[in-house]
Scaffold this motif. Structure first.
Motif, PDB file in Angstrom:
ATOM      1  N   LEU A  35       0.834  -1.197   0.000  1.00 40.88           N
ATOM      2  CA  LEU A  35       0.000   0.000   0.000  1.00 40.88           C
ATOM      3  C   LEU A  35       0.874   1.255   0.000  1.00 40.88           C
ATOM      4  O   LEU A  35       0.679   2.181  -0.791  1.00 40.88           O
ATOM      5  CB  LEU A  35      -0.922  -0.010   1.217  1.00 40.88           C
ATOM      6  N   ALA A  36       1.875   1.268   0.888  1.00 44.29           N
ATOM      7  CA  ALA A  36       2.765   2.432   0.997  1.00 44.29           C
ATOM      8  C   ALA A  36       3.686   2.561  -0.210  1.00 44.29           C
ATOM      9  O   ALA A  36       3.895   3.660  -0.738  1.00 44.29           O
ATOM     10  CB  ALA A  36       3.589   2.342   2.283  1.00 44.29           C
ATOM     11  N   ARG A 102      15.829  -3.372  -2.306  1.00 44.28           N
ATOM     12  CA  ARG A 102      15.661  -2.127  -1.544  1.00 44.28           C
ATOM     13  C   ARG A 102      16.684  -1.068  -1.941  1.00 44.28           C
ATOM     14  O   ARG A 102      16.392   0.138  -1.908  1.00 44.28           O
ATOM     15  CB  ARG A 102      15.747  -2.416  -0.051  1.00 44.28           C
ATOM     16  N   SER A 103      17.901  -1.475  -2.312  1.00 45.59           N
ATOM     17  CA  SER A 103      18.914  -0.490  -2.703  1.00 45.59           C
ATOM     18  C   SER A 103      18.510   0.238  -3.982  1.00 45.59           C
ATOM     19  O   SER A 103      18.654   1.460  -4.086  1.00 45.59           O
ATOM     20  CB  SER A 103      20.272  -1.170  -2.891  1.00 45.59           C
ATOM     21  N   GLN A 109      14.155   6.497  -5.710  1.00 41.38           N
ATOM     22  CA  GLN A 109      13.371   7.495  -4.992  1.00 41.38           C
ATOM     23  C   GLN A 109      14.150   8.789  -4.797  1.00 41.38           C
ATOM     24  O   GLN A 109      13.573   9.880  -4.866  1.00 41.38           O
ATOM     25  CB  GLN A 109      12.921   6.921  -3.644  1.00 41.38           C
ATOM     26  N   ALA A 110      15.454   8.706  -4.595  1.00 43.47           N
ATOM     27  CA  ALA A 110      16.284   9.913  -4.476  1.00 43.47           C
ATOM     28  C   ALA A 110      16.294  10.703  -5.786  1.00 43.47           C
ATOM     29  O   ALA A 110      16.214  11.943  -5.787  1.00 43.47           O
ATOM     30  CB  ALA A 110      17.710   9.525  -4.076  1.00 43.47           C
ATOM     31  N   GLY A 218       7.531   6.560   0.699  1.00 39.08           N
ATOM     32  CA  GLY A 218       8.207   5.423   0.096  1.00 39.08           C
ATOM     33  C   GLY A 218       9.582   5.187   0.682  1.00 39.08           C
ATOM     34  O   GLY A 218       9.992   4.041   0.907  1.00 39.08           O
ATOM     35  N   VAL A 219      10.323   6.263   0.938  1.00 42.20           N
ATOM     36  CA  VAL A 219      11.668   6.145   1.491  1.00 42.20           C
ATOM     37  C   VAL A 219      11.636   5.450   2.854  1.00 42.20           C
ATOM     38  O   VAL A 219      12.406   4.510   3.110  1.00 42.20           O
ATOM     39  CB  VAL A 219      12.329   7.533   1.616  1.00 42.20           C
ATOM     40  N   VAL A 220      10.741   5.889   3.723  1.00 39.85           N
ATOM     41  CA  VAL A 220      10.639   5.306   5.062  1.00 39.85           C
ATOM     42  C   VAL A 220      10.219   3.838   4.978  1.00 39.85           C
ATOM     43  O   VAL A 220      10.747   2.977   5.695  1.00 39.85           O
ATOM     44  CB  VAL A 220       9.639   6.115   5.920  1.00 39.85           C
ATOM     45  N   THR A 221       9.277   3.527   4.089  1.00 41.55           N
ATOM     46  CA  THR A 221       8.819   2.148   3.940  1.00 41.55           C
ATOM     47  C   THR A 221       9.948   1.236   3.487  1.00 41.55           C
ATOM     48  O   THR A 221      10.108   0.115   3.996  1.00 41.55           O
ATOM     49  CB  THR A 221       7.656   2.072   2.940  1.00 41.55           C
ATOM     50  N   VAL A 222      10.750   1.699   2.536  1.00 41.83           N
ATOM     51  CA  VAL A 222      11.889   0.902   2.054  1.00 41.83           C
ATOM     52  C   VAL A 222      12.872   0.640   3.194  1.00 41.83           C
ATOM     53  O   VAL A 222      13.355  -0.482   3.377  1.00 41.83           O
ATOM     54  CB  VAL A 222      12.597   1.614   0.886  1.00 41.83           C
TER      55      VAL A 222
END
Length: 454
Positions: A35-36, A102-103, A109-110, A218-222
């Protein structure tokens, strides 16, 4: 051929889950993560396409130029070309710390955040080219995030839960599209200086900076998600072997499993969303030309569209699990084409807020059902050994032809008008129905590893 075999080419379990089991799966950690992460995937899309077209039209950019600028979205249609790198290449330091999937998600995302900030700072009335280049950066970062995220999703659960993960992903994705559509318009409207009718760059700047900050979801979820357990592969002995493993084998595997039927599957993938994609580029310019304000479009999308989108995504996911993916895919194709006819009807009514509520609600419901079923269908076609590359190929093909055709949408509207344009996009969906019907007869030549593992 049995009905179950025709519905799911990945050997779906014959036992149907109860309704309680169907609902419970949406609250599992994997579904909540999807979801996130779906939110992070959906946020950039409208910022370089639909919402950007509203912004450019308000800034006085002509419809033909806006149509051509939609080709920025072709980045999503060619992402299969660098998908093997995302599937196999390790990022120094990051991969060791976070894992392969995740990497790549964090790096993408950055890039997206940096591009959105650039779009916020550039005024299109002063200079259009820098804004376009920033949009290109966002599009390529977003496409890369999609590659890694699709693999992350497919590797996070077995086949029986892919429909639920797809629905959760689509729900987050659609919520983000509403936030990047209605939310941007609402923020820009609230940030405007009163009694100034002209285009206000400062208001749009505030809105786009808010979108850049929203990517932190998204960053926090990853950062707090576990790396999915990937299938171990032997290290390549040389570059030629790595190239064959990363680039050739994923496509050869798909052709080997489906044979001549692969052409039918790829044709369906190439055109399934053509009605929605081609129509979508001109939707926001249409709202501007019909006299709808940013606040009106934002309010309608936020309070009416969001409800129907959520309903559509969950209905599509539940129907895929209980009735089968292919039946839901057919329903989605019918509804997607039919909803475009409602826009043709709306074009003849002028500024009618009640009609706009009805049309956007119906369109979002149809899109939610179609998208959830289609993502589940694409996921069912992949081999987990090559999940990122194969899914990138499928999702790229889904967008390549529609995005290219959508580039001419502004020119078409200038010549024939909105009503004819929307009717024509609905007719584009008719061949899709035949392809879905034919695809129900397709089964793989052999099971994929993920099917065995599931």
């Amino acid at each position: 051929m049995s009905d179950s075999a025709a519905i799911d080419p990945r050997n779906e379990s014959p036992r149907k889950p109860t309704w309680a089991e169907t609902v419970r799966v949406y609250f599992e950690p994997a579904s909540l993560r999807m979801l996130a992460l779906g939110f992070a995937a959906g946020l950039p899309l409208l910022l370089v396409l639909g919402t950007l077209s509203f912004r450019l039209r308000e800034a006085g950019i002509d419809r033909t130029t806006i149509g051509y600028l939609s080709w920025v979205g072709l980045a999503y249609g060619i992402k299969w070309t660098w998908a093997p790198l995302v599937d196999r290449l390790r990022i120094p330091l990051l991969t060791r710390a976070l894992g392969r999937r995740r990497s790549w998600l964090l790096l993408a995302q950055a890039v997206i955040i940096a591009g959105i900030v650039g779009m916020a700072l550039v005024d299109p009335k002063a200079s259009l080219d820098p804004l376009v280049w920033c949009a290109v950066i966002v599009a390529f970062g977003s496409a890369t995030q999609d590659i890694a995220l699709d693999a992350f999703r497919i590797e996070s659960a077995d086949t029986s839960r892919q429909g639920a993960l797809a629905a959760s992903y689509q729900t987050g994705y659609r919520l983000a599209m509403i936030w990047a559509g209605a939310g941007v318009l609402w923020i820009a409207a609230k940030s405007e200086v009163a009694d100034v009718a002209a285009y206000q760059h400062g208001a749009w700047q505030t809105a786009y900076l808010a979108m850049a900050a929203s990517m932190l979801v998204g960053v926090v979820t990853v950062l707090f998600s576990p790396e999915p357990r990937a299938r171990e592969t032997a290290p390549a002995k040389n570059f030629a072997q790595w190239l064959r493993t990363a680039l050739v084998d994923p496509f050869a595997d798909f052709m080997r499993r489906y044979g001549w039927q692969a052409a039918l599957i790829l044709a369906l993938i190439a055109v399934y969303r053509i009605s929605d994609v081609v129509m979508g580029i001109m939707a926001n310019p249409f709202y501007v030309d019909m006299g709808y304000t940013k606040a009106e479009v934002a309010t309608v999308s936020k309070f009416y569209g969001v409800v129907m989108t959520l309903v559509g995504a969950f209905v599509g996911g539940a129907m895929s699990m209980r009735l089968g993916i292919m039946r839901t895919l057919m329903l989605g194709a019918i509804l997607s084409a039919a909803s475009n006819l409602l826009f043709a009807w709306l074009a003849g009514r002028g500024h009618d807020l009640t009609s706009l509520i009805f049309v956007i609600s119906a369109d979002n419901l149809s899109s939610g059902i179609a998208s959830a079923a289609f993502v589940a269908y694409l996921s069912s076609l992949t081999n987990i050994e090559y999940s990122a590359t194969q899914y990138a190929l499928f999702s790229s093909m889904m967008l390549l032809l529609p995005k290219w055709l959508a580039g001419f949408s502004g020119k078409f509207v200038d010549v024939y008008g909105y009503s004819t344009f929307f009717t024509s996009t609905a007719l584009l969906g008719v061949p899709v129905l035949l392809l879905v019907w034919l695809a129900t007869r397709v089964v793989p030549a052999r099971s994929t590893p993920s099917a065995k593992d599931g």
